[in-house]
Design a protein around this motif. Structure first.
Motif, PDB file in Angstrom:
ATOM      1  N   GLU A  28     -17.284   9.251   8.259  1.00 20.09           N
ATOM      2  CA  GLU A  28     -16.248  10.174   8.723  1.00 20.09           C
ATOM      3  C   GLU A  28     -14.911   9.429   8.808  1.00 20.09           C
ATOM      4  N   LEU A  29     -13.893   9.975   8.180  1.00 19.01           N
ATOM      5  CA  LEU A  29     -12.584   9.342   8.125  1.00 19.01           C
ATOM      6  C   LEU A  29     -11.592  10.092   8.998  1.00 19.01           C
ATOM      7  N   GLY A  30     -10.577   9.392   9.437  1.00 17.65           N
ATOM      8  CA  GLY A  30      -9.542  10.001  10.258  1.00 17.65           C
ATOM      9  C   GLY A  30      -8.500  10.730   9.425  1.00 17.65           C
ATOM     10  N   ASP A  31      -7.391  11.063  10.058  1.00 20.30           N
ATOM     11  CA  ASP A  31      -6.323  11.793   9.376  1.00 20.30           C
ATOM     12  C   ASP A  31      -5.549  10.867   8.438  1.00 20.30           C
ATOM     13  N   GLU A  32      -4.769  11.480   7.565  1.00 20.07           N
ATOM     14  CA  GLU A  32      -3.934  10.720   6.638  1.00 20.07           C
ATOM     15  C   GLU A  32      -2.848   9.963   7.406  1.00 20.07           C
ATOM     16  N   GLU A  33      -2.636   8.725   7.008  1.00 18.51           N
ATOM     17  CA  GLU A  33      -1.623   7.889   7.645  1.00 18.51           C
ATOM     18  C   GLU A  33      -0.829   7.144   6.567  1.00 18.51           C
ATOM     19  N   PRO A  34       0.487   7.221   6.618  1.00 18.30           N
ATOM     20  CA  PRO A  34       1.297   6.444   5.667  1.00 18.30           C
ATOM     21  C   PRO A  34       1.349   4.979   6.081  1.00 18.30           C
ATOM     22  N   VAL A  35       1.308   4.099   5.111  1.00 19.12           N
ATOM     23  CA  VAL A  35       1.351   2.658   5.382  1.00 19.12           C
ATOM     24  C   VAL A  35       2.302   1.999   4.391  1.00 19.12           C
ATOM     25  N   VAL A  36       2.748   0.810   4.759  1.00 20.87           N
ATOM     26  CA  VAL A  36       3.511  -0.046   3.850  1.00 20.87           C
ATOM     27  C   VAL A  36       2.557  -1.122   3.350  1.00 20.87           C
ATOM     28  N   ARG A  37       2.333  -1.137   2.052  1.00 22.94           N
ATOM     29  CA  ARG A  37       1.424  -2.109   1.461  1.00 22.94           C
ATOM     30  C   ARG A  37       2.219  -3.309   0.949  1.00 22.94           C
ATOM     31  N   THR A  38       1.739  -4.516   1.258  1.00 27.53           N
ATOM     32  CA  THR A  38       2.416  -5.742   0.864  1.00 27.53           C
ATOM     33  C   THR A  38       1.456  -6.585   0.041  1.00 27.53           C
ATOM     34  N   ARG A  39       1.876  -6.988  -1.162  1.00 27.07           N
ATOM     35  CA  ARG A  39       1.046  -7.784  -2.059  1.00 27.07           C
ATOM     36  C   ARG A  39       1.758  -9.086  -2.409  1.00 27.07           C
ATOM     37  N   TRP A  40       0.968 -10.117  -2.676  1.00 25.51           N
ATOM     38  CA  TRP A  40       1.492 -11.418  -3.081  1.00 25.51           C
ATOM     39  C   TRP A  40       1.352 -11.523  -4.595  1.00 25.51           C
ATOM     40  N   ILE A  41       2.474 -11.426  -5.308  1.00 29.13           N
ATOM     41  CA  ILE A  41       2.478 -11.403  -6.768  1.00 29.13           C
ATOM     42  C   ILE A  41       3.469 -12.435  -7.276  1.00 29.13           C
ATOM     43  N   ASP A  42       2.979 -13.381  -8.071  1.00 27.61           N
ATOM     44  CA  ASP A  42       3.833 -14.392  -8.700  1.00 27.61           C
ATOM     45  C   ASP A  42       4.694 -15.131  -7.678  1.00 27.61           C
ATOM     46  N   GLU A 165      -8.678  -8.376  -5.188  1.00 28.57           N
ATOM     47  CA  GLU A 165      -7.253  -8.424  -4.862  1.00 28.57           C
ATOM     48  C   GLU A 165      -7.066  -8.009  -3.403  1.00 28.57           C
ATOM     49  N   ALA A 166      -6.271  -8.768  -2.688  1.00 29.44           N
ATOM     50  CA  ALA A 166      -6.074  -8.532  -1.258  1.00 29.44           C
ATOM     51  C   ALA A 166      -4.655  -8.036  -0.991  1.00 29.44           C
ATOM     52  N   TYR A 167      -4.499  -7.239   0.060  1.00 32.41           N
ATOM     53  CA  TYR A 167      -3.205  -6.687   0.450  1.00 32.41           C
ATOM     54  C   TYR A 167      -3.039  -6.797   1.962  1.00 32.41           C
ATOM     55  N   LEU A 168      -1.808  -6.579   2.391  1.00 33.74           N
ATOM     56  CA  LEU A 168      -1.502  -6.314   3.789  1.00 33.74           C
ATOM     57  C   LEU A 168      -1.044  -4.871   3.891  1.00 33.74           C
ATOM     58  N   VAL A 169      -1.510  -4.168   4.898  1.00 38.52           N
ATOM     59  CA  VAL A 169      -1.051  -2.795   5.128  1.00 38.52           C
ATOM     60  C   VAL A 169      -0.556  -2.698   6.565  1.00 38.52           C
ATOM     61  N   THR A 170       0.615  -2.104   6.724  1.00 38.43           N
ATOM     62  CA  THR A 170       1.229  -1.949   8.040  1.00 38.43           C
ATOM     63  C   THR A 170       1.342  -0.461   8.360  1.00 38.43           C
ATOM     64  N   PHE A 171       0.783  -0.067   9.480  1.00 36.38           N
ATOM     65  CA  PHE A 171       0.823   1.334   9.910  1.00 36.38           C
ATOM     66  C   PHE A 171       2.116   1.557  10.686  1.00 36.38           C
ATOM     67  N   GLU A 172       3.098   2.133  10.025  1.00 35.03           N
ATOM     68  CA  GLU A 172       4.434   2.296  10.606  1.00 35.03           C
ATOM     69  C   GLU A 172       4.459   3.295  11.760  1.00 35.03           C
ATOM     70  N   ARG A 173       3.541   4.250  11.773  1.00 34.58           N
ATOM     71  CA  ARG A 173       3.580   5.299  12.791  1.00 34.58           C
ATOM     72  C   ARG A 173       2.680   4.999  13.987  1.00 34.58           C
ATOM     73  N   ARG A 174       1.928   3.918  13.949  1.00 35.04           N
ATOM     74  CA  ARG A 174       1.099   3.553  15.100  1.00 35.04           C
ATOM     75  C   ARG A 174       1.921   2.737  16.086  1.00 35.04           C
ATOM     76  N   PRO A 175       1.564   2.782  17.349  1.00 31.92           N
ATOM     77  CA  PRO A 175       2.289   1.969  18.342  1.00 31.92           C
ATOM     78  C   PRO A 175       2.180   0.477  18.013  1.00 31.92           C
ATOM     79  N   GLY A 176       3.304  -0.183  17.989  1.00 28.82           N
ATOM     80  CA  GLY A 176       3.316  -1.601  17.679  1.00 28.82           C
ATOM     81  C   GLY A 176       3.300  -1.928  16.208  1.00 28.82           C
ATOM     82  N   LYS A 177       3.132  -0.920  15.349  1.00 29.92           N
ATOM     83  CA  LYS A 177       3.097  -1.112  13.896  1.00 29.92           C
ATOM     84  C   LYS A 177       2.127  -2.236  13.499  1.00 29.92           C
ATOM     85  N   PRO A 178       0.832  -2.058  13.769  1.00 29.57           N
ATOM     86  CA  PRO A 178      -0.128  -3.129  13.475  1.00 29.57           C
ATOM     87  C   PRO A 178      -0.304  -3.351  11.978  1.00 29.57           C
ATOM     88  N   THR A 179      -0.660  -4.574  11.617  1.00 29.05           N
ATOM     89  CA  THR A 179      -0.885  -4.973  10.225  1.00 29.05           C
ATOM     90  C   THR A 179      -2.341  -5.381  10.053  1.00 29.05           C
TER      91      THR A 179
END
Length: 327
Positions: A28-42, A165-179
């Motif tokens: 069971e998944l939660g609601d849709e949440e926008p995130v900022v995805r950060t990748r390490w490229i070159d 491949e690994a990423y960082l995702v930051t939840f901009e709308r959550r309190p504290g903007k966790p990564t």
């Protein structure tokens, strides 16, 4: 045009069959949440946006981290797909991912310190992935030249490896903007092949394999003894969560054991004699650092051990490149 339509139809049917067998369909998944995805490229950070649905409860917990299931909406999904009800916009057809973060007691202080630890994990995995690409290129070259050693009872198969491949995702709308750390979910039997403190899988732990050990040895020789990728684990030949040891012990997080960590693996996981062309012994052109032997981790003599140089045999018994080991 007719052939093109048939190919598209076949690809669509294969995709539908693949996702109909979604191993996480019951989650069971939660609601849709926008995130900022950060990748390490070159060697630099690249940011974009994405949409996730995350499970509310964790599904796995280790000594340092906790994990959640999630799905990410494909970047190919457009407004037209959403308005027309296309399958490209349906969540059950999206890929599965895993979110990870450190436990509070393992990242004391949180905030910037936690993000720095997660960034280090992403950079480490990206470095290991680049070395996996180089490893596969070397295998392709050796295969084309016909230089694989076939004297083994069971000839070595042509096995490529890869890192997730690994990423960082930051939840901009959550309190504290966790990564969080994010990577693809892989279904199958998960196996640990070696560790960052000298552990090597044995028949008592699981069915030991030579490909992961050959990859670790290759990373050592390909970097002229400056780095070695250890803690190789994953499903099949798709690995994740590695650790990199460096000669000077700098970079790649607190797990970097420096020269001591590299010596521990090279001592306990030597390549088998019938694999001289599958691993670093097949690298006569491996660069050397400042005129020193390729094995920088083995230069220091210790009680009860001695550095031994041996000459590997190529196909047909011809002398090949030099390999180094600890006895």
């Amino acid at each position: 045009p007719r052939a093109r339509e048939l190919w598209k139809r076949g690809a669509r049917m294969a995709r539908e069959q693949l996702f109909e067998a979604d191993p996480l369909a019951h989650v069971e998944l939660g609601d849709e949440e926008p995130v900022v995805r950060t990748r390490w490229i070159d060697g630099r950070w690249v940011r974009d946006v994405a949409t996730l649905r995350v499970a509310p409860d964790t599904f796995a917990e280790g000594s340092m981290r906790v994990c959640w299931h999630c799905k990410k909406m494909s970047s190919r999904c457009t407004l037209r797909h959403k308005t027309t009800g296309s399958k490209h916009a349906e969540w059950r057809y999206q890929r599965n991912y895993v979110l990870k973060t450190y436990k509070p007691e393992k990242a004391r202080g949180g905030g910037d310190r936690l993000r720095q630890m997660l960034e280090t994990d992403v950079v480490t995995q990206a470095e290991a992935k680049a070395l996996a690409t180089a490893y596969n290129a070397k295998l392709s070259k050796l295969l084309a030249e016909g230089r694989f050693d076939r004297r083994a009872p069971q000839p070595m198969a042509y096995k490529c490896v890869d890192m997730l491949e690994a990423y960082l995702v930051t939840f901009e709308r959550r309190p504290g903007k966790p990564t969080f750390f994010m990577e693809a979910f892989v279904e199958g039997h998960f196996q640990k092949h070696n560790g960052n403190a000298g552990f090597v899988a044995t028949p008592r732990d699981a069915r030991p394999r030579q490909t992961p050990q050959a990859f670790s040895h290759f990373t050592f020789c390909a970097t002229a003894g400056e780095k070695i990728v250890v803690d190789v684990q994953g499903v099949g030949d798709l690995f994740t969560d590695p650790q990199v040891h460096t000669r000077d012990g700098k970079g790649f997080g607190v797990g970097n054991g420096g020269a001591r960590g590299g010596r521990a693996l090279l001592r306990d996981a030597p390549l088998q004699p019938h694999l001289p062309l599958h691993g670093p012994a097949a690298l006569p052109d491996a660069p050397r650092a400042r005129g020193r032997p390729a094995l920088g981790f083995g230069r220091r003599r210790r009680r009860g051990r001695r550095v031994v140089r041996r000459r590997a045999l190529g196909a047909g018994g011809a002398p090949g490149g030099e390999s180094w080991c600890l006895r």
